[in-house]
Design a protein around this motif. Structure first.
Motif, PDB file in Angstrom:
ATOM      1  N   SER A   1       0.840  -1.199   0.000  1.00 53.98           N
ATOM      2  CA  SER A   1       0.000   0.000   0.000  1.00 53.98           C
ATOM      3  C   SER A   1       0.870   1.243   0.000  1.00 53.98           C
ATOM      4  O   SER A   1       2.065   1.197   0.295  1.00 53.98           O
ATOM      5  N   GLY A   2       0.255   2.340  -0.357  1.00 57.74           N
ATOM      6  CA  GLY A   2       0.968   3.602  -0.396  1.00 57.74           C
ATOM      7  C   GLY A   2       0.067   4.721  -0.870  1.00 57.74           C
ATOM      8  O   GLY A   2      -1.156   4.628  -0.798  1.00 57.74           O
ATOM      9  N   ARG A   3       0.701   5.760  -1.376  1.00 54.00           N
ATOM     10  CA  ARG A   3      -0.011   6.951  -1.813  1.00 54.00           C
ATOM     11  C   ARG A   3       0.409   7.268  -3.249  1.00 54.00           C
ATOM     12  O   ARG A   3       1.564   7.136  -3.611  1.00 54.00           O
ATOM     13  N   VAL A   4      -0.554   7.704  -4.040  1.00 57.22           N
ATOM     14  CA  VAL A   4      -0.306   8.214  -5.386  1.00 57.22           C
ATOM     15  C   VAL A   4      -0.529   9.714  -5.314  1.00 57.22           C
ATOM     16  O   VAL A   4      -1.499  10.172  -4.703  1.00 57.22           O
ATOM     17  N   SER A   5       0.373  10.482  -5.932  1.00 56.02           N
ATOM     18  CA  SER A   5       0.193  11.932  -5.944  1.00 56.02           C
ATOM     19  C   SER A   5       0.666  12.499  -7.273  1.00 56.02           C
ATOM     20  O   SER A   5       1.323  11.817  -8.058  1.00 56.02           O
TER      21      SER A   5
ATOM     22  N   GLY B   1      -5.831  -7.799  -7.696  1.00 54.92           N
ATOM     23  CA  GLY B   1      -6.709  -7.069  -6.790  1.00 54.92           C
ATOM     24  C   GLY B   1      -6.071  -5.770  -6.318  1.00 54.92           C
ATOM     25  O   GLY B   1      -4.902  -5.741  -5.949  1.00 54.92           O
ATOM     26  N   GLN B   2      -6.865  -4.698  -6.345  1.00 53.69           N
ATOM     27  CA  GLN B   2      -6.352  -3.392  -5.987  1.00 53.69           C
ATOM     28  C   GLN B   2      -7.484  -2.458  -5.621  1.00 53.69           C
ATOM     29  O   GLN B   2      -8.640  -2.716  -5.942  1.00 53.69           O
ATOM     30  N   ASN B   3      -7.136  -1.378  -4.946  1.00 56.56           N
ATOM     31  CA  ASN B   3      -8.112  -0.352  -4.604  1.00 56.56           C
ATOM     32  C   ASN B   3      -7.400   0.985  -4.541  1.00 56.56           C
ATOM     33  O   ASN B   3      -6.375   1.118  -3.889  1.00 56.56           O
ATOM     34  N   LEU B   4      -7.917   1.987  -5.250  1.00 54.83           N
ATOM     35  CA  LEU B   4      -7.432   3.366  -5.198  1.00 54.83           C
ATOM     36  C   LEU B   4      -8.558   4.228  -4.661  1.00 54.83           C
ATOM     37  O   LEU B   4      -9.671   4.206  -5.195  1.00 54.83           O
ATOM     38  N   VAL B   5      -8.276   4.993  -3.611  1.00 57.06           N
ATOM     39  CA  VAL B   5      -9.285   5.822  -2.956  1.00 57.06           C
ATOM     40  C   VAL B   5      -8.796   7.259  -2.961  1.00 57.06           C
ATOM     41  O   VAL B   5      -7.672   7.532  -2.516  1.00 57.06           O
ATOM     42  N   SER B   6      -9.619   8.172  -3.445  1.00 58.12           N
ATOM     43  CA  SER B   6      -9.231   9.585  -3.482  1.00 58.12           C
ATOM     44  C   SER B   6      -8.996  10.103  -2.071  1.00 58.12           C
ATOM     45  O   SER B   6      -9.772   9.850  -1.151  1.00 58.12           O
ATOM     46  N   GLY B   7      -7.889  10.833  -1.925  1.00 59.50           N
ATOM     47  CA  GLY B   7      -7.562  11.453  -0.642  1.00 59.50           C
ATOM     48  C   GLY B   7      -7.654  12.965  -0.723  1.00 59.50           C
ATOM     49  O   GLY B   7      -7.172  13.664   0.145  1.00 59.50           O
ATOM     50  N   GLY B   8      -8.232  13.489  -1.796  1.00 59.35           N
ATOM     51  CA  GLY B   8      -8.319  14.925  -2.010  1.00 59.35           C
ATOM     52  C   GLY B   8      -7.695  15.276  -3.344  1.00 59.35           C
ATOM     53  O   GLY B   8      -7.441  14.408  -4.180  1.00 59.35           O
TER      54      GLY B   8
ATOM     55  N   ASN C   1      -5.414  15.657  -6.189  1.00 62.92           N
ATOM     56  CA  ASN C   1      -4.181  15.039  -6.678  1.00 62.92           C
ATOM     57  C   ASN C   1      -3.519  14.066  -5.698  1.00 62.92           C
ATOM     58  O   ASN C   1      -2.312  13.870  -5.743  1.00 62.92           O
ATOM     59  N   THR C   2      -4.294  13.427  -4.827  1.00 61.42           N
ATOM     60  CA  THR C   2      -3.756  12.387  -3.951  1.00 61.42           C
ATOM     61  C   THR C   2      -4.737  11.229  -3.858  1.00 61.42           C
ATOM     62  O   THR C   2      -5.951  11.424  -3.851  1.00 61.42           O
ATOM     63  N   TRP C   3      -4.195  10.032  -3.799  1.00 58.12           N
ATOM     64  CA  TRP C   3      -4.985   8.815  -3.663  1.00 58.12           C
ATOM     65  C   TRP C   3      -4.231   7.867  -2.742  1.00 58.12           C
ATOM     66  O   TRP C   3      -2.998   7.831  -2.741  1.00 58.12           O
ATOM     67  N   GLU C   4      -4.957   7.093  -1.981  1.00 54.98           N
ATOM     68  CA  GLU C   4      -4.390   5.997  -1.196  1.00 54.98           C
ATOM     69  C   GLU C   4      -4.651   4.734  -2.006  1.00 54.98           C
ATOM     70  O   GLU C   4      -5.692   4.608  -2.649  1.00 54.98           O
ATOM     71  N   PHE C   5      -3.698   3.787  -1.988  1.00 55.15           N
ATOM     72  CA  PHE C   5      -3.934   2.554  -2.730  1.00 55.15           C
ATOM     73  C   PHE C   5      -3.514   1.340  -1.922  1.00 55.15           C
ATOM     74  O   PHE C   5      -2.677   1.403  -1.036  1.00 55.15           O
ATOM     75  N   GLY C   6      -4.142   0.224  -2.270  1.00 52.89           N
ATOM     76  CA  GLY C   6      -3.763  -1.089  -1.792  1.00 52.89           C
ATOM     77  C   GLY C   6      -3.654  -2.006  -2.994  1.00 52.89           C
ATOM     78  O   GLY C   6      -4.395  -1.856  -3.969  1.00 52.89           O
ATOM     79  N   PHE C   7      -2.697  -2.959  -2.936  1.00 56.51           N
ATOM     80  CA  PHE C   7      -2.438  -3.822  -4.089  1.00 56.51           C
ATOM     81  C   PHE C   7      -2.073  -5.210  -3.585  1.00 56.51           C
ATOM     82  O   PHE C   7      -1.236  -5.359  -2.696  1.00 56.51           O
ATOM     83  N   ASP C   8      -2.707  -6.238  -4.151  1.00 57.32           N
ATOM     84  CA  ASP C   8      -2.360  -7.627  -3.835  1.00 57.32           C
ATOM     85  C   ASP C   8      -1.107  -8.006  -4.604  1.00 57.32           C
ATOM     86  O   ASP C   8      -1.006  -7.721  -5.793  1.00 57.32           O
ATOM     87  N   LEU C   9      -0.181  -8.633  -3.937  1.00 55.03           N
ATOM     88  CA  LEU C   9       0.985  -9.188  -4.631  1.00 55.03           C
ATOM     89  C   LEU C   9       0.782 -10.690  -4.761  1.00 55.03           C
ATOM     90  O   LEU C   9       0.231 -11.320  -3.856  1.00 55.03           O
TER      91      LEU C   9
ATOM     92  N   ARG D   1       4.289  -1.032   3.447  1.00 54.29           N
ATOM     93  CA  ARG D   1       3.551   0.234   3.473  1.00 54.29           C
ATOM     94  C   ARG D   1       4.449   1.330   2.869  1.00 54.29           C
ATOM     95  O   ARG D   1       5.665   1.171   2.773  1.00 54.29           O
ATOM     96  N   ASP D   2       3.849   2.438   2.509  1.00 51.51           N
ATOM     97  CA  ASP D   2       4.586   3.608   2.001  1.00 51.51           C
ATOM     98  C   ASP D   2       5.321   3.343   0.694  1.00 51.51           C
ATOM     99  O   ASP D   2       6.396   3.869   0.455  1.00 51.51           O
ATOM    100  N   TYR D   3       4.736   2.528  -0.169  1.00 53.83           N
ATOM    101  CA  TYR D   3       5.270   2.330  -1.510  1.00 53.83           C
ATOM    102  C   TYR D   3       4.641   3.427  -2.387  1.00 53.83           C
ATOM    103  O   TYR D   3       3.702   3.191  -3.143  1.00 53.83           O
ATOM    104  N   ASP D   4       5.122   4.649  -2.206  1.00 49.99           N
ATOM    105  CA  ASP D   4       4.500   5.821  -2.816  1.00 49.99           C
ATOM    106  C   ASP D   4       4.909   6.011  -4.269  1.00 49.99           C
ATOM    107  O   ASP D   4       6.046   5.734  -4.654  1.00 49.99           O
ATOM    108  N   LEU D   5       3.959   6.484  -5.076  1.00 43.94           N
ATOM    109  CA  LEU D   5       4.142   6.705  -6.507  1.00 43.94           C
ATOM    110  C   LEU D   5       3.727   8.134  -6.832  1.00 43.94           C
ATOM    111  O   LEU D   5       2.643   8.566  -6.427  1.00 43.94           O
TER     112      LEU D   5
END
Length: 180
Positions: free
Chosen positions: A31-35, A64-71, A73-81, A174-178
Motif C-alpha cells: 500500500s501507499g499513496r499516489v500523488s 486485486g487493488q483499490n485506489l481511494v481519493s484522498g483529495g 491530486n492524492t490517492w491511497e492505494f492497496g495492491f495484492d501481490l 507500506r509507504d510504496y508511494d508513486l
C-alpha cells in the motif's frame, strides 16, 4: 429425504475460493499513496510490471487493488501481490500507477504512468542474486547490482546504499508511494 449436507459443503467450499471483495487500502500486502497532476478525470489503475530471470515479462493489472481519493491530486492505494510460491524463478518487478486512457484495464505504452526507485524482487530461495545488466544494444549497464535475498518478496530501494537492510524481506509493505 436426501441429505443437504453434501450440497452445503460444496457451496461452502466454492464461496471460500471466491475472490475477496474490494478492501480498504491498508489491508492489502502493498500500500501507499499516489500523488501528482494526472489531468482531469484520470482512470488510475495499478499494474505489476517486470521480468522473471530469465526473461518472463509481466505486465499484470488484473491483480486485486483499490485506489481511494484522498483529495486534490492524492490517492491511497492497496495492491495484492502474488504469493511468492507462484514464482519458481527470481524476478524483478515494480508496481506502477497509470492513467488507463483507453479504459482497457491494461497498461499500454503511451499512457501516463508513474513509478518509484523501489524494486520488488521475489526469490524462490535464500541466496545470492547475480544482478541484472541491460542488454548490450541498450548499453549493457548494470540495472541492479548483485545482492543477497531472502526467500519470498524483498524490497530494494535504489535511493539507499546496498547492504544493512537493503534489500529487506517483507510480507507487508507500506509507504510504496508513486508520484508524477
Amino acid at each position: 429425504m436426501r441429505s443437504v449436507l453434501p450440497a452445503l459443503l460444496i457451496l461452502g467450499s466454492l464461496s471460500a475460493c471466491a475472490p475477496q471483495g474490494v478492501q480498504a487500502p491498508e489491508t492489502y500486502p502493498l500500500s501507499g499513496r499516489v500523488s501528482g497532476d494526472w489531468g482531469s478525470n484520470p482512470r488510475l489503475r495499478l499494474a505489476l510490471v517486470g521480468t522473471g530471470i530469465p526473461g518472463v515479462v509481466k505486465n499484470d493489472s488484473a491483480i486485486g487493488q483499490n485506489l481511494v481519493s484522498g483529495g486534490l491530486n492524492t490517492w491511497e492505494f492497496g495492491f495484492d501481490l502474488p504469493k511468492p510460491g507462484a514464482f519458481n524463478v527470481a524476478g524483478v518487478y515494480q508496481v506502477v500507477v497509470f492513467d488507463d486512457a483507453n479504459n482497457d484495464t491494461k497498461y499500454n505504452v503511451g499512457e501516463k504512468f508513474a513509478r518509484n526507485r523501489q524494486w520488488l524482487i521475489v526469490s524462490p530461495v535464500n541466496g545470492n542474486f547475480a544482478g541484472v545488466n541491460l542488454p548490450d544494444f541498450l548499453g549493457g549497464a548494470e540495472a541492479l547490482p548483485a545482492m543477497t535475498l531472502s526467500s519470498g518478496w524483498n524490497l530494494y530501494d535504489q535511493s539507499l546504499p546496498l547492504g544493512a537492510g537493503n534489500p529487506s524481506a517483507f510480507t507487508t509493505l507500506r509507504d510504496y508511494d508513486l508520484s508524477r
